[in-house]
Design an enzyme around this catalytic site. Structure first.
Site, short mmCIF file in Angstrom:
data_model
loop_
_atom_site.label_atom_id
_atom_site.label_comp_id
_atom_site.label_asym_id
_atom_site.label_seq_id
_atom_site.Cartn_x
_atom_site.Cartn_y
_atom_site.Cartn_z
CG ASP A 84 -47.29 18.50 27.42
OD1 ASP A 84 -46.98 18.26 28.60
OD2 ASP A 84 -48.15 17.85 26.79
CG ASP A 111 -48.42 11.37 28.10
OD1 ASP A 111 -48.43 10.83 26.99
OD2 ASP A 111 -48.75 10.78 29.14
CB THR A 113 -43.24 16.37 31.24
OG1 THR A 113 -44.22 15.33 31.39
CG2 THR A 113 -42.01 16.03 32.07
CG ASP A 142 -51.69 17.42 25.01
OD1 ASP A 142 -52.47 16.46 25.22
OD2 ASP A 142 -50.81 17.75 25.82
#
Length: 216
Positions: free
Chosen positions: A15, A17, A107, A164
């Site tokens: 990922d 961001d 993403t 995250d």
């Protein structure tokens, strides 16, 4: 006491961001301005938005005939900012150390935002990049991770997904990959579906055939 866990894999799917790049100040400032224009509580909009496509989140607040224009407006507001974007700890170092281990990024951003934020943070991009506009359904749907694995020519079950956000963790699991979560944007308890959770990428090193994780 620190334990060491090896995650063998044929490829790593990251990922962006919150995993490689921190653009929280930019995202929150744009969301507050956008929400004021559309009469939406910005705190409610931002809660649960991280790790998901903008259009998917907006669709939960606006009728279908307004989603496209509202998404374009929020994208415009985000594109007008670049202050406060930075690489997360060890992100650049880890990518540089992969040394032939294939990797991709998956993403929820569109390609323009991805290029803007990784450029501002000094984070390199790999050959295989999957962005929001390339999949019909965003995270937690596994489509993005499955597409990245296919483009790399690797079985998803032989990949490690690095995420995250809870939606991304669920997407990686649904793709059949092992999932390494970093608690950079969410408490570790919210990432418990991952195979292993660490504070950030400083706990991760590349080794031949995979990743090594220092787990406290």
């Amino acid at each position: 006491m620190t334990d060491v866990l090896d995650l063998p894999c044929a490829a790593v799917l990251f990922d962006v961001d919150g995993t490689l790049v921190d653009s929280t100040p930019l995202v929150e400032a744009a969301a507050h301005e956008w929400a004021a224009e559309y009469g939406i509580d910005p705190a409610r909009f931002l809660e649960g938005a991280h790790g998901r496509r903008t259009s998917d989140r907006i669709a939960e607040f606006l009728p279908p005939d307004r989603v496209r224009a509202a998404t374009a407006r929020l994208d415009e507001l985000e594109a007008s900012r670049s202050d406060g974007v930075a690489a997360l700890p060890n992100a650049v170092g880890l990518l540089a150390s992969l040394d032939g281990l294939p990797w991709a990024v998956v993403t929820s951003m569109d390609r323009g935002a991805l290029l803007q934020r990784t450029g501002a943070a000094g984070v390199p991009l790999p050959r295989v990049v999957v962005t929001a506009e390339e999949v019909e359904r965003g995270k937690p749907d596994p489509a993005g991770y499955l597409l990245a694995a296919r483009r790399l020519g690797v079985d998803p079950a032989r990949c490690v997904v690095v995420e995250d956000a809870p939606a991304g963790v669920r997407a990686g699991r649904a793709a059949g990959a092992a999932v390494l979560a970093v608690a950079t944007s969410h408490p570790a308890a919210e990432l418990a579906e991952a195979d292993v959770v660490v504070p950030d990428l400083t706990a991760v090193t590349a080794v031949p055939g995979g990743l090594r994780v220092a787990v406290r």
